[in-house]
Design an enzyme around this catalytic site. Structure first.
Site, PDB file in Angstrom:
ATOM      1  CG  ASP A   1      -1.805  -1.255   1.232  1.00  0.00           C
ATOM      2  OD1 ASP A   1      -2.222  -1.694   0.155  1.00  0.00           O
ATOM      3  OD2 ASP A   1      -2.010  -1.800   2.321  1.00  0.00           O
TER       4      ASP A   1
ATOM      5  CE  LYS B   1       2.449  -2.644  -4.362  1.00  0.00           C
ATOM      6  NZ  LYS B   1       2.179  -2.286  -2.953  1.00  0.00           N
TER       7      LYS B   1
ATOM      8  N   GLY C   1      -4.582  -4.383  -3.594  1.00  0.00           N
ATOM      9  CA  GLY C   1      -5.586  -3.339  -3.786  1.00  0.00           C
ATOM     10  C   GLY C   1      -4.863  -2.067  -4.146  1.00  0.00           C
ATOM     11  CG  HIS C   2      -2.658  -1.754  -7.014  1.00  0.00           C
ATOM     12  ND1 HIS C   2      -1.642  -1.818  -6.100  1.00  0.00           N
ATOM     13  CD2 HIS C   2      -2.570  -2.891  -7.744  1.00  0.00           C
ATOM     14  CE1 HIS C   2      -0.965  -2.939  -6.271  1.00  0.00           C
ATOM     15  NE2 HIS C   2      -1.511  -3.612  -7.262  1.00  0.00           N
TER      16      HIS C   2
ATOM     17  CD  GLN D   1       0.494  -9.108  -2.738  1.00  0.00           C
ATOM     18  OE1 GLN D   1       1.052  -9.719  -3.625  1.00  0.00           O
ATOM     19  NE2 GLN D   1      -0.766  -8.735  -2.857  1.00  0.00           N
TER      20      GLN D   1
ATOM     21  CE  LYS E   1      -1.338   7.797   1.468  1.00  0.00           C
ATOM     22  NZ  LYS E   1      -2.234   6.673   1.777  1.00  0.00           N
TER      23      LYS E   1
HETATM   24  P1  GDP Z   1      -0.653   0.166  -3.592  1.00  0.00           P
HETATM   25  O1  GDP Z   1      -1.269  -1.078  -3.072  1.00  0.00           O
HETATM   26  O2  GDP Z   1       0.815   0.233  -3.342  1.00  0.00           O
HETATM   27  O3  GDP Z   1      -1.001   0.443  -5.024  1.00  0.00           O
HETATM   28  O4  GDP Z   1      -1.271   1.359  -2.721  1.00  0.00           O
HETATM   29  P2  GDP Z   1      -2.818   1.578  -2.326  1.00  0.00           P
HETATM   30  O5  GDP Z   1      -3.534   2.086  -3.506  1.00  0.00           O
HETATM   31  O6  GDP Z   1      -3.354   0.378  -1.626  1.00  0.00           O
HETATM   32  O7  GDP Z   1      -2.671   2.683  -1.195  1.00  0.00           O
HETATM   33  C1  GDP Z   1      -2.108   3.928  -1.456  1.00  0.00           C
HETATM   34  C2  GDP Z   1      -3.181   5.002  -1.225  1.00  0.00           C
HETATM   35  O8  GDP Z   1      -2.550   6.249  -1.142  1.00  0.00           O
HETATM   36  C3  GDP Z   1      -4.207   5.132  -2.332  1.00  0.00           C
HETATM   37  O9  GDP Z   1      -5.432   5.484  -1.775  1.00  0.00           O
HETATM   38  C4  GDP Z   1      -3.653   6.262  -3.211  1.00  0.00           C
HETATM   39  O10 GDP Z   1      -4.673   6.992  -3.889  1.00  0.00           O
HETATM   40  C5  GDP Z   1      -3.027   7.124  -2.163  1.00  0.00           C
HETATM   41  N1  GDP Z   1      -1.834   7.878  -2.587  1.00  0.00           N
HETATM   42  C6  GDP Z   1      -0.823   7.488  -3.422  1.00  0.00           C
HETATM   43  N2  GDP Z   1       0.142   8.432  -3.450  1.00  0.00           N
HETATM   44  C7  GDP Z   1      -0.264   9.429  -2.628  1.00  0.00           C
HETATM   45  C8  GDP Z   1       0.313  10.653  -2.203  1.00  0.00           C
HETATM   46  O11 GDP Z   1       1.397  11.032  -2.591  1.00  0.00           O
HETATM   47  N3  GDP Z   1      -0.418  11.403  -1.307  1.00  0.00           N
HETATM   48  C9  GDP Z   1      -1.630  11.013  -0.827  1.00  0.00           C
HETATM   49  N4  GDP Z   1      -2.256  11.789   0.050  1.00  0.00           N
HETATM   50  N5  GDP Z   1      -2.192   9.850  -1.197  1.00  0.00           N
HETATM   51  C10 GDP Z   1      -1.520   9.073  -2.078  1.00  0.00           C
HETATM   52  P1  IMO Z   2      -0.913  -4.291  -2.145  1.00  0.00           P
HETATM   53  O1  IMO Z   2      -0.542  -4.844  -3.500  1.00  0.00           O
HETATM   54  C1  IMO Z   2      -0.929  -4.826   2.184  1.00  0.00           C
HETATM   55  C2  IMO Z   2      -1.002  -8.948   3.683  1.00  0.00           C
HETATM   56  C3  IMO Z   2      -2.237  -9.394   4.417  1.00  0.00           C
HETATM   57  C4  IMO Z   2      -1.617 -10.383   5.386  1.00  0.00           C
HETATM   58  C5  IMO Z   2      -0.525 -11.045   4.545  1.00  0.00           C
HETATM   59  C6  IMO Z   2      -0.913 -12.378   3.947  1.00  0.00           C
HETATM   60  O2  IMO Z   2      -2.181  -3.539  -2.120  1.00  0.00           O
HETATM   61  O3  IMO Z   2       0.244  -3.582  -1.518  1.00  0.00           O
HETATM   62  P2  IMO Z   2      -2.522 -13.036   1.938  1.00  0.00           P
HETATM   63  O4  IMO Z   2      -4.002 -12.848   1.750  1.00  0.00           O
HETATM   64  O5  IMO Z   2      -1.703 -12.401   0.862  1.00  0.00           O
HETATM   65  O6  IMO Z   2      -2.153 -14.467   2.170  1.00  0.00           O
HETATM   66  O7  IMO Z   2      -2.189 -12.271   3.319  1.00  0.00           O
HETATM   67  O8  IMO Z   2      -0.228 -10.122   3.522  1.00  0.00           O
HETATM   68  N1  IMO Z   2      -1.231  -8.392   2.327  1.00  0.00           N
HETATM   69  C7  IMO Z   2      -1.173  -7.095   2.034  1.00  0.00           C
HETATM   70  N2  IMO Z   2      -0.966  -6.015   2.814  1.00  0.00           N
HETATM   71  N3  IMO Z   2      -1.063  -4.658   0.858  1.00  0.00           N
HETATM   72  C8  IMO Z   2      -1.237  -5.741   0.050  1.00  0.00           C
HETATM   73  O9  IMO Z   2      -1.235  -5.642  -1.292  1.00  0.00           O
HETATM   74  C9  IMO Z   2      -1.346  -7.018   0.635  1.00  0.00           C
HETATM   75  N4  IMO Z   2      -1.544  -8.261   0.148  1.00  0.00           N
HETATM   76  C10 IMO Z   2      -1.460  -9.079   1.194  1.00  0.00           C
HETATM   77  O10 IMO Z   2      -2.863  -8.326   5.081  1.00  0.00           O
HETATM   78  O11 IMO Z   2      -0.991  -9.701   6.445  1.00  0.00           O
HETATM   79 MG    MG Z   3      -2.786  -1.675  -1.775  1.00  0.00          MG
END
Ligand code: GDP
Ligand code: IMO
Ligand code: MG
Length: 432
Positions: free
Chosen positions: A13, A16, A40-41, A223, A335
């Site tokens: 998270d 990416k 989850g992106h 991840q 962020k």
């Molecule tokens: P990923 O799994 O690595 O793709 O990241 P996620 O999408 O799960 O979580 C990142 C969150 O931060 C998302 O809600 C993005 O919209 C948000 N985000 C990404 N870059 C920035 C940033 O520079 N500032 C802020 N405030 N939010 C950001």
């Molecule tokens: P993105 O791509 C954050 C964590 C789960 C748990 C562990 C194992 O959005 O960064 P699993 O269901 O994969 O066997 O769970 O990994 N986990 C993540 N945490 N971001 C993710 O993906 C994750 N995918 C799995 O919360 O601790």
């Molecule tokens: Mg994510």
């Protein structure tokens, strides 16, 4: 142009999805190479917000070919649900290719993921419950069902029969669940076969040919490094290879083709699920509840499960570890805007492990569980930084924070996120 990898440098998270989207218009192929719909992106483009789980973020870029590589585990219901959702919003998904060698998540593996977690009780991993671990376990155990198996019913049936011989024993005798029938599973898996068929390809060959034509391929990790099955905080990890090495095995692209590795790192840290997290802000160390402040400011709630993310401070030994393991050439620091308003910002520069200063990741799991952060404190800023596009636009303390992190994190920082939108980025060096 050779291949470029995007990896998470912490526990996921990091942003990416946004980074991939940022490069999207300049790349020809985006490949998801590991994980499944545990990812989850969230990608924000103007007023539109997209939550992607299984599809690579490059699907949002017109003209870019999105690929689900052989290293991915595919939940077919989720795949088509996601495709339909995007199509309904006017996104063309017709270029998507899926590797014939990718594994398919069968219903019994979703069940096993959930019941195993319940069985583990306080020793649970905190998985997303999507069947990821059991499906990768089947792959390694040579009991898996692959995308290509869906196009030969006889073979599919034989494979499901083989898997269920063992699974039904476990489901009924260990977990007291009902046995599942081969017919039921085969029927579920075949529902989408006709629709999937035109997307299936030898994606390693497609990518090889693209690279021979000098096209740009972006390999997008799900991840992150600390969740990688080999290099993460085992056993509190996911079951796939989320690091640069996994980009090769999960796509069929050779290491010699990779020219750039972009590590995505948040300006603080978060983690979902169980496992050690030295810089975590907990009620014990932070009675003021500032973990909540960071969580609220950063919107730190899981894109996949909606679970509140655990929050804490930037951990430099982890960033250096990720830089080494992945061969990071450039960091994208995301962020930074979330930190606006803190009088001072702690940064973990080393650990105290049972009274001894340790500068890098401790060798053992026990050492990491015992690691207490040694902090340095940097002065904060109060100005809104979301409009910054160059480093010089940032307040002096924010610039210093970025430079300090760069000095202790093992690679240069080439971009800084100052808001969720694609445009809200400070660029220091070109990423391609
Ligand atoms: P990923 O799994 O690595 O793709 O990241 P996620 O999408 O799960 O979580 C990142 C969150 O931060 C998302 O809600 C993005 O919209 C948000 N985000 C990404 N870059 C920035 C940033 O520079 N500032 C802020 N405030 N939010 C950001
Ligand atoms: P993105 O791509 C954050 C964590 C789960 C748990 C562990 C194992 O959005 O960064 P699993 O269901 O994969 O066997 O769970 O990994 N986990 C993540 N945490 N971001 C993710 O993906 C994750 N995918 C799995 O919360 O601790
Ligand atoms: Mg994510």
């Amino acid at each position: 142009m050779p291949a470029v990898v995007i990896v998470g440098a912490q526990w996921g998270d990091e942003g990416k999805g946004k980074a991939t989207d940022l490069l999207g218009s300049r790349v020809d192929y985006v490949v998801k190479f590991n994980g499944g719909n545990n990812a989850g992106h969230t990608v924000v483009i103007g007023d539109e917000k997209y939550a992607l789980h299984l599809l690579p973020s490059g699907i949002l870029t017109p003209g870019c070919v999105p690929i689900i590589g052989n290293g991915v585990v595919v939940d077919l219901d989720v795949l088509f649900h996601e495709i339909d959702g995007l199509e309904a919003r006017g996104i063309d998904t017709s270029a998507l290719l899926v590797s014939a060698n990718a594994h398919v998540i069968a219903d019994y593996n979703r069940t096993l993921d959930k019941v195993t977690e319940r069985f583990l009780g306080s020793r649970k991993i905190g998985t997303t419950g999507r069947g990821i671990g059991p499906t990768y376990a089947d792959k390694m155990n040579r009991l898996g069902v692959r995308v290509q198996d869906l196009f030969d019913e006889k073979i599919l049936r034989a494979k499901v029969e083989g898997a269920l011989e063992l699974k039904n024993q476990i489901l009924t005798k260990v977990y007291n669940r009902r046995a599942v029938s081969v017919d039921e599973i085969v029927e579920q898996l075949l529902v989408h076969a006709d629709r999937l068929s035109p997307m299936v390809a030898d994606t390693a060959l497609v990518l090889h040919e693209a690279l021979s034509r000098d096209e740009t391929v972006l390999l997008e990790a799900g991840q992150a490094t600390l969740l990688d099955v080999d290099h993460g905080t085992y056993p509190f990890v996911t079951s796939s290879s989320a690091t640069t090495g996994g980009a090769c095995t999960g796509s069929g692209i050779a290491p010699t083709q990779i020219s750039r590795v972009i590590g995505i790192v948040k300006a603080y840290a978060t983690r979902v699920g169980e496992g050690p997290f030295p810089t975590e802000l907990t009620g014990d160390v932070d009675p003021a509840g500032d973990g909540e402040k960071l969580r609220t400011a950063g919107g730190e709630f899981g894109t996949t499960t909606g679970r509140p993310r655990r929050t804490g401070w930037y951990d430099a030994p982890i960033a250096r570890y990720a830089a080494r393991i992945n061969g990071v050439t450039d960091f994208v620091l995301t962020k930074l805007d979330v930190l606006t308003g803190w009088e001072q910002i702690p940064v973990c520069v080393a650990y105290d492990v049972d009274g001894e200063r340790v500068d890098e990741m401790p060798v053992s799991q026990t050492g990491f569980h015992h690691a207490k952060p040694i902090y340095e404190y940097f002065p904060g800023w109060t100005e809104d930084i979301s409009g910054a596009r160059e480093l010089a636009d940032l307040p002096a303390n924010a610039q210093a924070y970025v430079r300090e992190l760069e000095a202790i994190s093992g690679a240069r920082i080439s971009a800084v996120g100052v808001g969720p939108d694609r445009e809200e980025t400070v660029v220091l060096h070109d990423l391609l």
